[in-house]
Write an enzyme that holds these catalytic residues in place. Structure first.
Site, PDB file in Angstrom:
ATOM      1  N   CYS A 142     -11.190   5.129   8.998  1.00 48.96           N
ATOM      2  CA  CYS A 142     -10.131   4.951  10.008  1.00 48.96           C
ATOM      3  C   CYS A 142      -9.773   6.261  10.707  1.00 48.96           C
ATOM      4  CB  CYS A 142      -8.891   4.339   9.370  1.00 48.96           C
ATOM      5  SG  CYS A 142      -9.238   2.816   8.497  1.00 48.96           S
ATOM      6  N   HIS A 149      -2.521   5.464  13.457  1.00 49.28           N
ATOM      7  CA  HIS A 149      -3.517   4.466  13.043  1.00 49.28           C
ATOM      8  C   HIS A 149      -2.770   3.195  12.665  1.00 49.28           C
ATOM      9  CE1 HIS A 149      -6.532   2.266  11.021  1.00 49.28           C
ATOM     10  NE2 HIS A 149      -6.146   2.571   9.794  1.00 49.28           N
ATOM     11  N   ASN A 179      -5.813  -4.130  11.347  1.00 50.33           N
ATOM     12  CA  ASN A 179      -6.371  -2.784  11.185  1.00 50.33           C
ATOM     13  C   ASN A 179      -7.819  -2.807  11.683  1.00 50.33           C
ATOM     14  OD1 ASN A 179      -7.558  -0.447  10.230  1.00 50.33           O
ATOM     15  ND2 ASN A 179      -6.551  -0.501   8.233  1.00 50.33           N
TER      16      ASN A 179
HETATM   17  N1  COA Z   1      -1.556 -13.670   0.368  1.00 50.94           N
HETATM   18  C1  COA Z   1      -0.730 -14.019  -0.645  1.00 50.94           C
HETATM   19  N2  COA Z   1      -0.578 -13.280  -1.749  1.00 50.94           N
HETATM   20  C2  COA Z   1      -1.277 -12.131  -1.821  1.00 50.94           C
HETATM   21  C3  COA Z   1      -2.145 -11.720  -0.819  1.00 50.94           C
HETATM   22  C4  COA Z   1      -2.284 -12.550   0.308  1.00 50.94           C
HETATM   23  N3  COA Z   1      -3.096 -12.240   1.343  1.00 50.94           N
HETATM   24  N4  COA Z   1      -2.689 -10.548  -1.156  1.00 50.94           N
HETATM   25  C5  COA Z   1      -2.194 -10.223  -2.355  1.00 50.94           C
HETATM   26  N5  COA Z   1      -1.344 -11.187  -2.750  1.00 50.94           N
HETATM   27  C6  COA Z   1      -0.582 -11.266  -3.991  1.00 50.94           C
HETATM   28  C7  COA Z   1      -1.130 -10.409  -5.074  1.00 50.94           C
HETATM   29  O1  COA Z   1      -2.215 -11.029  -5.706  1.00 50.94           O
HETATM   30  C8  COA Z   1       0.066 -10.265  -5.974  1.00 50.94           C
HETATM   31  O2  COA Z   1       0.182 -11.399  -6.772  1.00 50.94           O
HETATM   32  P1  COA Z   1       0.606 -11.268  -8.330  1.00 50.94           P
HETATM   33  O3  COA Z   1       1.981 -10.655  -8.285  1.00 50.94           O
HETATM   34  O4  COA Z   1       0.564 -12.677  -8.785  1.00 50.94           O
HETATM   35  O5  COA Z   1      -0.425 -10.375  -8.933  1.00 50.94           O
HETATM   36  C9  COA Z   1       1.228 -10.259  -4.986  1.00 50.94           C
HETATM   37  O6  COA Z   1       0.731 -10.816  -3.769  1.00 50.94           O
HETATM   38  C10 COA Z   1       1.784  -8.901  -4.707  1.00 50.94           C
HETATM   39  O7  COA Z   1       0.704  -8.052  -4.517  1.00 50.94           O
HETATM   40  P2  COA Z   1       0.933  -6.571  -4.205  1.00 50.94           P
HETATM   41  O8  COA Z   1      -0.372  -5.852  -4.216  1.00 50.94           O
HETATM   42  O9  COA Z   1       2.074  -6.053  -5.044  1.00 50.94           O
HETATM   43  O10 COA Z   1       1.440  -6.674  -2.713  1.00 50.94           O
HETATM   44  P3  COA Z   1       2.020  -5.524  -1.883  1.00 50.94           P
HETATM   45  O11 COA Z   1       3.442  -5.770  -1.652  1.00 50.94           O
HETATM   46  O12 COA Z   1       1.606  -4.188  -2.412  1.00 50.94           O
HETATM   47  O13 COA Z   1       1.250  -5.721  -0.509  1.00 50.94           O
HETATM   48  C11 COA Z   1      -0.621  -4.826   0.697  1.00 50.94           C
HETATM   49  C12 COA Z   1      -0.166  -5.680  -0.476  1.00 50.94           C
HETATM   50  C13 COA Z   1      -2.155  -4.844   0.745  1.00 50.94           C
HETATM   51  C14 COA Z   1      -0.085  -5.432   1.986  1.00 50.94           C
HETATM   52  C15 COA Z   1      -0.068  -3.377   0.495  1.00 50.94           C
HETATM   53  O14 COA Z   1      -0.411  -2.896  -0.774  1.00 50.94           O
HETATM   54  C16 COA Z   1      -0.594  -2.430   1.533  1.00 50.94           C
HETATM   55  O15 COA Z   1      -0.128  -2.427   2.653  1.00 50.94           O
HETATM   56  N6  COA Z   1      -1.565  -1.567   1.172  1.00 50.94           N
HETATM   57  C17 COA Z   1      -2.216  -0.686   2.096  1.00 50.94           C
HETATM   58  C18 COA Z   1      -3.394  -1.399   2.704  1.00 50.94           C
HETATM   59  C19 COA Z   1      -3.987  -0.720   3.895  1.00 50.94           C
HETATM   60  O16 COA Z   1      -3.368  -0.643   4.934  1.00 50.94           O
HETATM   61  N7  COA Z   1      -5.224  -0.215   3.766  1.00 50.94           N
HETATM   62  C20 COA Z   1      -5.946   0.419   4.789  1.00 50.94           C
HETATM   63  C21 COA Z   1      -5.517   1.823   4.941  1.00 50.94           C
HETATM   64  S1  COA Z   1      -6.468   2.614   6.149  1.00 50.94           S
END
Ligand code: COA
Length: 325
Positions: free
Chosen positions: A112, A252, A282
């Site tokens: 990215c 980004h 993204n």
């Molecule tokens: N839909 C529904 N539930 C989902 C899901 C989806 N698409 N993706 C994950 N979950 C679930 C998980 O499995 C978890 O369930 P559990 O509690 O039963 O294990 C729950 O939602 C919470 O997951 P968690 O990882 O704590 O969610 P979060 O609040 O951290 O949000 C992201 C997840 C990916 C949105 C967040 O971690 C994030 O923004 N990360 C950065 C990602 C990114 O931008 N990457 C690129 C950088 S260049």
């Protein structure tokens, strides 16, 4: 003597994929995706929309805005992690597609951060050869490199391309003012993509899951906010520009929650930030140049404005760049 942007362009695939469509594919909901990421739609490449084809369309628009012909470009750099071929590079396809017969062309893989790393290359090239015109592109058909069974990743990303043509200005106040980039290869497992399996068993990577994106969401979230914040303060320090003097921040477009946290930490008001993550998700290396082009076409970049960019991505890579328009 500044390295300035002479023109910008972007191109998005025709097909819009909504969160509701994703509900049919993985165990997720529109509401979950909106509240956790701010994303509503993303574009997905279809027939005739390979990475280089999106890139070439964005490049043609950037050249038209700059009022330059493809023959005048001497360097093309494409930031991408989703070209349809490993060799030739995406940039070679673009070179041929747009008819840039006098250009050398190659790709960079900084995920990215590819476009900001590309600006650095353009700046160094132009400072060494001021007559040079350089085309920097960020382009992705990342939909071809997603695991569509993995709800943690497939909801976040989208396809598209953005481009900018760089040249030289005698006006030292204008152009690239500075940049601060970093890499930490020790953290690669937070965000990665394997290649095709090796045909040399001795150097096969153990546990090759396939050539699709794998991510540790929570960890990358924490890293992303901190890395972008630090890079922003470093480039401001280096250039002696204050955050209050920044006219527009183009980050980004990773997801809305990362960006909200970053804006809170920087204490930058929303009206000073360009956001389109809700429309495209993204788009990896394409996200900053698409946003740059949209901001440009919306008239949000005025002469003398100070524009700040920041990014974070697989590698891990990160950076911030400051430009006076
Ligand atoms: N839909 C529904 N539930 C989902 C899901 C989806 N698409 N993706 C994950 N979950 C679930 C998980 O499995 C978890 O369930 P559990 O509690 O039963 O294990 C729950 O939602 C919470 O997951 P968690 O990882 O704590 O969610 P979060 O609040 O951290 O949000 C992201 C997840 C990916 C949105 C967040 O971690 C994030 O923004 N990360 C950065 C990602 C990114 O931008 N990457 C690129 C950088 S260049």
């Amino acid at each position: 003597m500044g390295t300035i942007i002479l023109g910008t362009g972007s191109w998005l695939p025709r097909r819009v994929m909504s969160n509701v469509e994703l509900e049919e594919m993985v165990d997720t909901t529109d509401e979950w995706i909106r509240t956790r990421t701010g994303i509503e739609n993303r574009r997905i490449a279809g027939a005739g929309e390979k990475t280089y084809q999106l890139a070439a369309k964005a490049a043609r628009k950037a050249l038209a805005t700059a009022q330059l012909s493809a023959e005048e470009i001497e360097l093309i750099v494409v930031g991408t992690i989703s070209s349809h071929m490993l060799m030739p590079s995406c940039a070679c396809y673009v070179q041929h597609e747009i008819g840039a017969v006098n250009a050398q062309a190659y790709d960079i893989n900084a995920a990215c951060s590819g476009f900001l790393y590309g600006i650095d290359i353009a700046d160094h090239h132009i400072q060494a050869r001021k007559e040079a015109k350089v085309l920097i592109i960020g382009a992705e058909a990342i939909s071809s490199r997603l695991n569509w069974q993995d709800r943690n990743t497939c909801i976040l990303f989208g396809d598209g391309a953005g481009a900018a043509v760089f040249g030289y200005s005698e006006d030292a106040r204008r152009g690239v003012l500075g940049s601060s980039h970093g890499t930490d290869g020790s953290q690669w497992e937070l965000l990665y993509m394997h290649t095709a399996p090796s045909t040399n068993a001795d150097i096969e990577v153990a546990g090759n899951k396939g050539a699709f994106l794998v991510m540790e969401g929570k960890e990358i979230f924490k890293f992303a906010v901190k890395a972008m914040e630090e890079a922003v303060f470093r480039v401001l320090d280096d250039t002696g520009v204050s955050l209050a003097d920044v006219s527009l921040l183009i980050p980004h477009q990773a997801n809305m929650r990362i960006l909200s946290k970053l804006l809170e930490r920087l204490a930058v008001p929303r009206e000073k930030v360009f956001l389109n993550v809700m429309n495209y998700g993204n788009t990896s290396a394409a996200s900053i140049p698409i946003a740059l082009d949209e901001a440009n076409r919306a008239g949000r970049l005025k002469a003398d404005d100070t524009i700040l960019f920041c990014s974070v991505g697989g590698g891990l890579t990160w950076g911030a760049t400051l430009i006076r328009w």
